[in-house]
Motif scaffolding. Structure first.
Motif: not given
Length: 412
Positions: A226-228, A268-272, A61-66, A78-82
């Protein structure tokens, strides 16, 4: 007249016109071979993609900002990506029960240098769980420790591609000091080679380091890229995502969704699982398309059988009249020509199956494409070609059976 005699008559008729019979069956041969080969390529590609996704971690599971888009479809600033912080990582690690591994991620691209050799690559700031999540392994040396993470130590683990570029003489990189741009890093390990994935990406062109080191000494930032993490099992991925979503929404103090407005997440949360589903649907569509294109050859082959059977009925009109005048029934004449059509299609199908299997392995050997021949594709192709022989041979055979014996004998 019994069916054994009808079968012998049909064989003699086919043997009397060997070249014409072969050309008639050629359409079926090409059609069956094409269907088997195209389906083998399509299924092989699908299984290859599934294997590559599994190698990357099917429960990842991949967690990305914004968010992908802000209100009205406007891109985020850009601040939303922090928005992802170390506190989010700690909360997910402590409160989520459906994950078994979690790692912060922060990366940067630059030039790696050792002596007179250099290569462009990326450095990924992670922790020890990242190896298990991404199905990676250390082949030489060791993984960096918790102490390295706490002290933001300048240590790293090289991917095999980076090793090949920086140490072309084959020397052992463990213990050597390499530079990322101007920052020195001591090599403590080398990752096991994984090669390219199905999308053509080199999985060995990377360097791992403690996430604290990349955040403080390279990026000079306090937020995460991000967080994996990985779910306990692939089946629990959706539950893990729900847990993570609840934790992040609470940490970020986001408003709950209402009947009038959807919830606006700043992550955002994306999974394999999503990636696998998307890739499978794409390959399935391509397989169906390839199968349909190849199946057109079967239809063309069937039309060829109908055409030749019409010619055969016309050429043998007097023969038909003679048979009917000595007692042959309409059903006997129909059976005779129908057996000829089925023999042509079945023989062509058998040859096509052998040719299709051979062509599939030839594609694998010559083009190095992954293939997978499923038994149902052979059975389906053979069944379709048999049906084609019956369907396209029926009408000419029926026409022959309906001939008037007197008119047929008089036919010139």
């Amino acid at each position: 007249m019994n069916y054994s005699n009808l079968f012998k008559i049909a064989l003699r008729a086919i043997a009397a016109n060997k070249l014409r019979s072969f050309l008639t069956a050629l359409g079926i041969i090409i059609g069956v071979a094409s269907v088997i080969t195209m389906l083998a390529i399509g299924q092989g590609s699908k299984r290859s993609i599934q294997a590559n996704i599994a190698e990357m971690g099917s429960n990842m599971i991949m967690i990305s900002p914004g968010a992908d888009r802000g209100p009205g479809g406007v891109r985020q600033d850009p601040s939303a990506m922090e928005t992802l912080k170390l506190t989010d990582y700690a909360s997910i690690k402590d409160e989520c029960h459906f994950i078994k591994g979690i790692s912060p991620t922060v990366n940067s691209s630059g030039q790696w240098i050792y002596g007179n050799n250099n290569t462009p690559s990326s450095i990924y700031g992670v922790n020890q769980d990242y190896l298990e999540i991404r199905q990676l392994a250390v082949s030489e040396g060791e993984m960096f420790t918790d102490t390295d993470i706490k002290s933001s130590a300048k240590v790293c683990i090289l991917g095999q591609t980076v090793v090949d570029n920086l140490f072309p003489d084959g020397s052992d990189p463990v213990g050597k000091v390499v530079r990322f741009n101007a920052i020195p890093f001591r090599v403590v390990g080398v990752l096991k080679k994984k090669g390219y994935n199905s999308m053509g990406m080199d999985q060995d062109d990377l360097v791992l380091a403690p996430y604290t080191t990349v955040m403080k000494r390279i990026k000079a930032q306090t937020y995460l890229g991000g967080i994996t993490c990985s779910a306990i099992t692939e089946d629990l991925t959706s539950k893990a995502i729900d847990e993570i979503t609840d934790v992040l929404r609470r940490n970020h103090k986001l408003k709950e969704a209402t009947d009038m407005q959807e919830a606006d997440d700043d992550f955002n949360i994306r999974s394999q699982e999503e990636l696998a589903s998307m890739m499978n649907s794409t390959t399935d569509m391509m397989t169906i398309l390839l199968g349909c294109v190849a199946g057109i050859s079967l239809i063309v082959g069937g039309i060829g059988i109908m055409n030749i059977m019409y010619v055969s009925v016309t050429e043998r009109t007097r023969e038909i009249g003679l048979r009917m005048s000595v007692g042959a029934r309409g059903i006997d004449i129909l059976s005779q020509f129908l057996i000829e059509a089925i023999l042509l299609s079945v023989t062509g199908g058998l040859i096509g199956v052998g040719l299709g299997i051979g062509a599939s392995y030839a594609v694998k050997l010559v083009a190095h494409w992954p293939i997978y021949i499923q038994p149902w594709s052979i059975i389906m192709s053979f069944a379709v070609c048999t049906f084609t022989g019956v369907f396209f041979g029926w009408y000419p055979a029926k026409k022959a059976a309906q001939l008037d014996p007197i008119e047929a004998i008089r036919y010139e």
